[in-house]
Design a protein around this motif. Sequence first.
Motif, PDB file in Angstrom:
ATOM      1  N   GLY A   4      63.691 -10.261 -13.091  1.00  0.00           N
ATOM      2  CA  GLY A   4      64.557  -9.081 -13.168  1.00  0.00           C
ATOM      3  C   GLY A   4      65.816  -9.387 -12.370  1.00  0.00           C
TER       4      GLY A   4
ATOM      5  N   ILE B 141      59.795 -17.912 -12.559  1.00  0.00           N
ATOM      6  CA  ILE B 141      58.548 -17.756 -13.319  1.00  0.00           C
ATOM      7  C   ILE B 141      58.407 -16.294 -13.723  1.00  0.00           C
ATOM      8  CG2 ILE B 141      56.050 -18.140 -13.272  1.00  0.00           C
ATOM      9  CD1 ILE B 141      56.611 -19.995 -10.811  1.00  0.00           C
TER      10      ILE B 141
ATOM     11  N   GLY C 282      71.848   0.119 -14.796  1.00  0.00           N
ATOM     12  CA  GLY C 282      72.519  -1.082 -14.299  1.00  0.00           C
ATOM     13  C   GLY C 282      73.630  -0.791 -13.304  1.00  0.00           C
ATOM     14  N   LEU C 283      73.537   0.340 -12.633  1.00  0.00           N
ATOM     15  CA  LEU C 283      74.614   0.715 -11.706  1.00  0.00           C
ATOM     16  C   LEU C 283      74.263   0.322 -10.276  1.00  0.00           C
ATOM     17  CD1 LEU C 283      75.597   4.204 -13.081  1.00  0.00           C
ATOM     18  CD2 LEU C 283      76.621   1.972 -13.551  1.00  0.00           C
TER      19      LEU C 283
ATOM     20  N   HIS D 187      59.087  -0.564 -15.894  1.00  0.00           N
ATOM     21  CA  HIS D 187      58.519  -1.675 -16.666  1.00  0.00           C
ATOM     22  C   HIS D 187      56.999  -1.750 -16.451  1.00  0.00           C
ATOM     23  CE1 HIS D 187      58.452  -5.509 -18.641  1.00  0.00           C
ATOM     24  NE2 HIS D 187      57.936  -6.105 -17.596  1.00  0.00           N
TER      25      HIS D 187
ATOM     26  N   TRP E 297      49.054  -9.185  -2.660  1.00  0.00           N
ATOM     27  CA  TRP E 297      49.113 -10.445  -1.896  1.00  0.00           C
ATOM     28  C   TRP E 297      49.411 -10.136  -0.436  1.00  0.00           C
ATOM     29  CZ3 TRP E 297      52.752 -12.300  -6.283  1.00  0.00           C
ATOM     30  CH2 TRP E 297      51.996 -12.851  -7.336  1.00  0.00           C
TER      31      TRP E 297
ATOM     32  N   LEU F 208      66.674   8.414 -20.824  1.00  0.00           N
ATOM     33  CA  LEU F 208      67.300   8.857 -19.580  1.00  0.00           C
ATOM     34  C   LEU F 208      68.626   9.558 -19.868  1.00  0.00           C
ATOM     35  CD1 LEU F 208      67.567   8.802 -16.471  1.00  0.00           C
ATOM     36  CD2 LEU F 208      68.527   6.512 -16.681  1.00  0.00           C
TER      37      LEU F 208
ATOM     38  N   GLY G 274      62.340  -4.678  -5.875  1.00  0.00           N
ATOM     39  CA  GLY G 274      61.239  -3.737  -5.741  1.00  0.00           C
ATOM     40  C   GLY G 274      60.023  -4.290  -5.019  1.00  0.00           C
TER      41      GLY G 274
ATOM     42  N   GLY H 110      71.170   4.362  -6.746  1.00  0.00           N
ATOM     43  CA  GLY H 110      71.512   2.943  -6.723  1.00  0.00           C
ATOM     44  C   GLY H 110      70.731   2.130  -5.707  1.00  0.00           C
ATOM     45  N   ASN H 111      69.877   2.788  -4.903  1.00  0.00           N
ATOM     46  CA  ASN H 111      69.119   2.029  -3.899  1.00  0.00           C
ATOM     47  C   ASN H 111      68.281   0.906  -4.514  1.00  0.00           C
ATOM     48  OD1 ASN H 111      70.045   3.362  -1.678  1.00  0.00           O
ATOM     49  ND2 ASN H 111      68.125   4.412  -1.174  1.00  0.00           N
TER      50      ASN H 111
HETATM   51  C1  FAD Z   1      64.824   4.161 -16.147  1.00  0.00           C
HETATM   52  C2  FAD Z   1      65.278   3.551 -14.864  1.00  0.00           C
HETATM   53  C3  FAD Z   1      66.618   3.708 -14.493  1.00  0.00           C
HETATM   54  C4  FAD Z   1      67.065   3.144 -13.303  1.00  0.00           C
HETATM   55  N1  FAD Z   1      68.413   3.203 -13.003  1.00  0.00           N
HETATM   56  C5  FAD Z   1      68.875   2.562 -11.896  1.00  0.00           C
HETATM   57  C6  FAD Z   1      70.284   2.476 -11.608  1.00  0.00           C
HETATM   58  O1  FAD Z   1      71.143   2.873 -12.389  1.00  0.00           O
HETATM   59  N2  FAD Z   1      70.664   1.908 -10.432  1.00  0.00           N
HETATM   60  C7  FAD Z   1      69.744   1.374  -9.578  1.00  0.00           C
HETATM   61  O2  FAD Z   1      70.112   0.870  -8.513  1.00  0.00           O
HETATM   62  N3  FAD Z   1      68.412   1.351  -9.862  1.00  0.00           N
HETATM   63  C8  FAD Z   1      67.970   1.915 -10.999  1.00  0.00           C
HETATM   64  N4  FAD Z   1      66.626   1.882 -11.297  1.00  0.00           N
HETATM   65  C9  FAD Z   1      65.744   1.074 -10.440  1.00  0.00           C
HETATM   66  C10 FAD Z   1      65.940  -0.419 -10.761  1.00  0.00           C
HETATM   67  O3  FAD Z   1      65.771  -0.615 -12.144  1.00  0.00           O
HETATM   68  C11 FAD Z   1      64.947  -1.268  -9.988  1.00  0.00           C
HETATM   69  O4  FAD Z   1      64.983  -0.927  -8.635  1.00  0.00           O
HETATM   70  C12 FAD Z   1      65.319  -2.742 -10.125  1.00  0.00           C
HETATM   71  O5  FAD Z   1      65.502  -3.062 -11.490  1.00  0.00           O
HETATM   72  C13 FAD Z   1      64.264  -3.638  -9.524  1.00  0.00           C
HETATM   73  O6  FAD Z   1      64.632  -4.961  -9.817  1.00  0.00           O
HETATM   74  P1  FAD Z   1      63.555  -6.109  -9.660  1.00  0.00           P
HETATM   75  O7  FAD Z   1      64.211  -7.365 -10.087  1.00  0.00           O
HETATM   76  O8  FAD Z   1      62.957  -6.023  -8.311  1.00  0.00           O
HETATM   77  O9  FAD Z   1      62.393  -5.703 -10.678  1.00  0.00           O
HETATM   78  P2  FAD Z   1      62.303  -5.826 -12.276  1.00  0.00           P
HETATM   79  O10 FAD Z   1      63.618  -5.684 -12.918  1.00  0.00           O
HETATM   80  O11 FAD Z   1      61.221  -4.914 -12.708  1.00  0.00           O
HETATM   81  O12 FAD Z   1      61.864  -7.322 -12.483  1.00  0.00           O
HETATM   82  C14 FAD Z   1      60.572  -7.771 -12.074  1.00  0.00           C
HETATM   83  C15 FAD Z   1      60.143  -8.862 -13.033  1.00  0.00           C
HETATM   84  O13 FAD Z   1      58.977  -9.483 -12.510  1.00  0.00           O
HETATM   85  C16 FAD Z   1      58.084  -9.737 -13.581  1.00  0.00           C
HETATM   86  N5  FAD Z   1      56.752  -9.850 -13.007  1.00  0.00           N
HETATM   87  C17 FAD Z   1      55.989  -8.875 -12.457  1.00  0.00           C
HETATM   88  N6  FAD Z   1      54.831  -9.389 -12.002  1.00  0.00           N
HETATM   89  C18 FAD Z   1      54.861 -10.718 -12.273  1.00  0.00           C
HETATM   90  C19 FAD Z   1      53.924 -11.794 -12.049  1.00  0.00           C
HETATM   91  N7  FAD Z   1      52.762 -11.585 -11.440  1.00  0.00           N
HETATM   92  N8  FAD Z   1      54.269 -13.044 -12.467  1.00  0.00           N
HETATM   93  C20 FAD Z   1      55.464 -13.266 -13.090  1.00  0.00           C
HETATM   94  N9  FAD Z   1      56.359 -12.279 -13.343  1.00  0.00           N
HETATM   95  C21 FAD Z   1      56.066 -11.024 -12.915  1.00  0.00           C
HETATM   96  C22 FAD Z   1      58.262  -8.546 -14.503  1.00  0.00           C
HETATM   97  O14 FAD Z   1      57.831  -8.836 -15.817  1.00  0.00           O
HETATM   98  C23 FAD Z   1      59.768  -8.330 -14.407  1.00  0.00           C
HETATM   99  O15 FAD Z   1      60.473  -9.049 -15.398  1.00  0.00           O
HETATM  100  C24 FAD Z   1      66.148   2.447 -12.468  1.00  0.00           C
HETATM  101  C25 FAD Z   1      64.803   2.306 -12.847  1.00  0.00           C
HETATM  102  C26 FAD Z   1      64.374   2.853 -14.036  1.00  0.00           C
HETATM  103  C27 FAD Z   1      62.934   2.665 -14.433  1.00  0.00           C
END
Ligand code: FAD
Length: 473
Positions: free
Chosen positions: A25, A45, A60-61, A229, A239, A266, A428, A444-445
Motif C-alpha cells: 500500500g 512482498i 488519497g488525500l 481492504h 507478530w 464514500l 496502519g 488525513g491521519n
Molecule cells: C474508504 C477509505 C477512505 C480513506 N480516506 C483517506 C484519506 O483520504 N486520507 C487519509 O489519510 N487516509 C484515508 N484512509 C485511510 C488510509 O487509506 C489508510 O490509513 C492507509 O491507506 C494505510 O496505508 P497502508 O499502506 O498502511 O495500508 P494498505 O494501503 O492497506 O496496504 C497494506 C497492504 O499490505 C498487504 N498485506 C496485508 N497483510 C499482508 C501479509 N501478511 N503479507 C503480504 N501483504 C500483506 C495488503 O494486501 C495491502 O496491499 C481511508 C481509508 C478508507 C478505508
Amino acid sequence: MTARVVTEAEPAFDTEVPVAIIGAGAAGLVAALACRGAGVEPLVIERDAVPRGSTSLSAGLIPAAGTRFQAAHGIADSVATFAADIQEKAHGCADPDLVALVAREAAPAIDWLADAHGLPFSLVHDFDYPGHTNRRMHGLPSRSGAELVDRLRQALEQAEIPLLTEARVTTLVRDASGALRGLVAERPDGSAERIGTRAIVLACCGYAGNKALVRKYIPDLADALYFGHPGNEGEAVLWAEQIGAELRDMTGHQGHGSVAHPQGILVSWAVIMEGGFQVNLQGRRFWNESSGYSEAGIAVLAQPDGVAWDVFDARIAGIARQFEDFRQAEAQGAILVANTPEELAAKAKLPPEAFAATFAEVEAMKRAGAADGFGRNWSRGAPLAGPLCAVRVTGALFHSQGGLAVDAAARVRLADGGIVPNLFAAGGAACGVSGPEASGYLSGNGLLSALALGRVAGSGAALVAQEVDETDG
Ligand SMILES: Cc1cc2nc3c(=O)[nH]c(=O)nc-3n(C[C@H](O)[C@H](O)[C@H](O)COP(=O)(O)OP(=O)(O)OC[C@H]3O[C@@H](n4cnc5c(N)ncnc54)[C@H](O)[C@@H]3O)c2cc1C
C-alpha cells in the motif's frame, strides 16, 4: 489465519534480500522508494495479485504543512500548527514524539514524491477539513487513492524495485540469539518461500479486517460495515504480541459517517463542512457534524436503522464532484435532487414537516452566525440554495489507528523498553497519531502515517542493511 514468529537454531533461506517490505500500500511503496533512494534495493512482498490495499479505497488525500503547493495558494502554514492540530483532535493523547515526527516529515515527503517521482500533487484549496487550521490536504488529479497506489507502483517500476505479488507473509523467523533473520511467504499454490533479510518493514496495515481483533479492541463497531481492504487482517499486531513489541492506542480507529447506502460509496465530508447537515429518519439533526467524520460513524449508526441523510445543495455538489467517489455516487443515482425542502423530503421519504423545520432552523442559525445546541458554529456556513441535494448514508469502520509503537527512526519498540533494531513499522501497522478514540482522528491521519513514517522506515531499513554490509566486509 496464521501469523507466527518462529525461532530456529540455524535458519536457512531460499533467497536473501537486504530489506524486505511487507505490504504494497502507500506505506510499503513509499518505504521502498525511500530505501532505494538511500542506495539499497528492497523486495516488496504483497499478498494480492495487484497491490491495492486500503490506500486504493481512500480519497488519497494527505495533509502536510509548508509545501510549495500551499505556498502557491498563498497559505502560510507551519509544522508547529499542524502538530498542534493533530494533538488537539487526539485530545492530547497521541504520542508527542510521533506527532512531531510525522508533522515534520509530511511536507518533505510530498515534495519528494512530486519532484523525484513525478506524482502530480495539488492542494485541496476550496474547502476546510474539520480540525485543520489551514488548508493542507494534498491529492492527485482524480482525488482517489487508486491513483495514488498506481502512480507509486509506476514509480517503483521506474526505479526497478522488485515486487513479489501473491505472496502472503505468515511467519517471521528469528535465530537462536533472538535476532530477526527473515520471513516465510505463502503462495496461492500452497508452496512457501523462505526469504532471509537484514531488515524488515511492516507495511501490512492494521487489524480492521480481522473480526476477532475488532471485537476485542473496537466492540462498538464489531458488526458495522468494514469499508477498508479485506486483506488487512492484523498480522503486524499478532507478530508484535509474540515478540513483546509495544502496542499502543489499540482502541483508536477511523470510522466514517458518510457512506452512501446501499450503494457503498464514500461521500466526501465536504458536503457537510461547506454548509450541509445530517438528519435521521425522523428528519431531525442529532449531533455536531463539524466535529469530524470519524466519530460520525458511531453517531450515524446510533440512529434509527443506522442511517442518516446528508443534506446539501448544488453549489456544494460542485465542490464534491472533484472526487471520483462522488461522481460515482451521482452516476448510481444515490444523490437526490429537488427544488424545495418539501420536495426533497418527499423524495427521501422523510417526514416533511419535521424536515422543513430542521432546514429552516439551520438556515436561521447561519443567518445569525450562531452556534446550535450541539455546539456546531454556523458562522462559516453559506446558505443552502436550490437545487437541494440529499444522500442516504450509513456509518462504517475504515481502519484501525492503534498499532506497533515506533521510535523516531520508525523502529519497533519493545513493551519492556528498547527497540528491535532491524524491524520497522509504518502506515496502519504502526500506532498512529489519533490517540485511543475515534474522535481523535484528524482528517488525513491515515495516509500521513503511511507516507511520513513509510519514508522514514524505508531510509532507516536501508541504513541497517548497509551497516550489516560494513560489518560483514
Ligand atoms: C474508504 C477509505 C477512505 C480513506 N480516506 C483517506 C484519506 O483520504 N486520507 C487519509 O489519510 N487516509 C484515508 N484512509 C485511510 C488510509 O487509506 C489508510 O490509513 C492507509 O491507506 C494505510 O496505508 P497502508 O499502506 O498502511 O495500508 P494498505 O494501503 O492497506 O496496504 C497494506 C497492504 O499490505 C498487504 N498485506 C496485508 N497483510 C499482508 C501479509 N501478511 N503479507 C503480504 N501483504 C500483506 C495488503 O494486501 C495491502 O496491499 C481511508 C481509508 C478508507 C478505508
